[in-house]
Structure formats: C-alpha cells, structure tokens
Design a protein around this motif. Structure first.
Motif, PDB file in Angstrom:
ATOM      1  N   ARG A 127       0.805  -1.231   0.000  1.00  0.00           N
ATOM      2  CA  ARG A 127       0.000   0.000   0.000  1.00  0.00           C
ATOM      3  C   ARG A 127       0.836   1.278   0.000  1.00  0.00           C
ATOM      4  NH1 ARG A 127      -4.992   0.307   3.822  1.00  0.00           N
ATOM      5  NH2 ARG A 127      -5.959  -0.605   1.997  1.00  0.00           N
ATOM      6  N   PRO A 128       1.879   1.407   0.847  1.00  0.00           N
ATOM      7  CA  PRO A 128       2.694   2.634   0.782  1.00  0.00           C
ATOM      8  C   PRO A 128       3.377   2.833  -0.573  1.00  0.00           C
ATOM      9  CG  PRO A 128       3.120   1.473   2.825  1.00  0.00           C
ATOM     10  CD  PRO A 128       2.270   0.571   1.990  1.00  0.00           C
ATOM     11  N   VAL A 129       3.730   1.744  -1.235  1.00  0.00           N
ATOM     12  CA  VAL A 129       4.358   1.860  -2.559  1.00  0.00           C
ATOM     13  C   VAL A 129       3.366   2.454  -3.547  1.00  0.00           C
ATOM     14  CG1 VAL A 129       5.427   0.597  -4.465  1.00  0.00           C
ATOM     15  CG2 VAL A 129       5.927  -0.063  -2.108  1.00  0.00           C
ATOM     16  N   TRP A 130       2.138   1.993  -3.502  1.00  0.00           N
ATOM     17  CA  TRP A 130       1.108   2.534  -4.398  1.00  0.00           C
ATOM     18  C   TRP A 130       0.814   3.994  -4.072  1.00  0.00           C
ATOM     19  CZ3 TRP A 130       0.260   0.417  -8.786  1.00  0.00           C
ATOM     20  CH2 TRP A 130       0.396  -0.952  -8.946  1.00  0.00           C
ATOM     21  N   HIS A 131       0.745   4.323  -2.799  1.00  0.00           N
ATOM     22  CA  HIS A 131       0.495   5.714  -2.406  1.00  0.00           C
ATOM     23  C   HIS A 131       1.633   6.620  -2.875  1.00  0.00           C
ATOM     24  CE1 HIS A 131      -2.373   4.585   1.145  1.00  0.00           C
ATOM     25  NE2 HIS A 131      -2.887   4.341  -0.043  1.00  0.00           N
TER      26      HIS A 131
END
Length: 125
Positions: free
Chosen positions: A80-84
C-alpha cells in the motif's frame, strides 16, 4: 546459583522510520511551496524560490517512493505505501508540468490536494 539472561532483538529492517521521515520531508516541502507561491506574488525572488522548491519537492516525492519500496521489499510489508508513493509521484509530475505551462487554475488546487494527501499520509504513519 547464577542465572544467565539473554536478550534477543529483532534485527530485521522494516523501513518504517525512513518512510515516516520521507513523508514528513515531502509534507514540509509542499508547505514551503505554498509559502514560496505567496512570495511569487509579492517579491522579485519568489519565482526563483518557487522553482528551486519545485525541484526539491519532486526529489522528496522520489525519496518517498524509495522509502516505500525499502519498507516493503526487505521486510515483506504491505504494498500500500508503494502505491500511495507512486501515485503521489504521478501527481507531483502533473504538478510540475502544470507549473511550467503556467496553468494556475489547476496548479493551485492540485497543490492544495497534494498537501492534504501528504499530511494525511504523515498522520497515518
């Protein structure tokens, strides 16, 4: 009789501290961009500061992506942090293009949105 006490620490790197620092730096640079945008309207050196700040903000967005990947890959954490971070870098790219093209009707609201999203990401860390 003597007792032996051993302690173990988890030496696994999770990258969460680096990720928090990267998001904080990004949020700070976006805030400073708002300040330099105000100077852009009132001072002769405002355009120079805003241009330099844009490069620093873009670098902070790239650092956020790097921190998100490092927090995810070695530690096996969430993607999720990578996508954000990747989405934020895409927004920063659009922001830079709009700034160069002098489209303030979209550039300003997008900057406000980016600050809000970055602040939200900072608070959630």
């Amino acid at each position: 009789m003597a007792t032996q006490v051993t302690t173990t620490t988890d030496a696994r790197y999770d990258g969460s501290t680096f990720l928090r620092v990267a998001v904080a730096l990004q949020t700070l640079t976006i805030f400073l961009q708002a300040v330099s945008a105000g100077l852009l309207l009132t001072a002769s050196y405002g355009e120079t500061l805003h241009g330099i700040g844009a490069r620093v903000m873009y670098g902070a967005s790239m650092l956020y992506v790097l921190a998100a990947v490092l927090a995810w890959k070695p530690g096996g954490g969430s993607t999720r942090p990578v996508w954000h971070a990747s989405g934020f870098l895409a927004l920063a790219s659009v922001q830079v293009v709009l700034g160069i093209a002098h489209v303030p009707s979209v550039h300003l609201p997008l900057g406000v949105l980016m600050f809000g999203l970055s602040l939200l990401a900072l608070v959630r860390r």
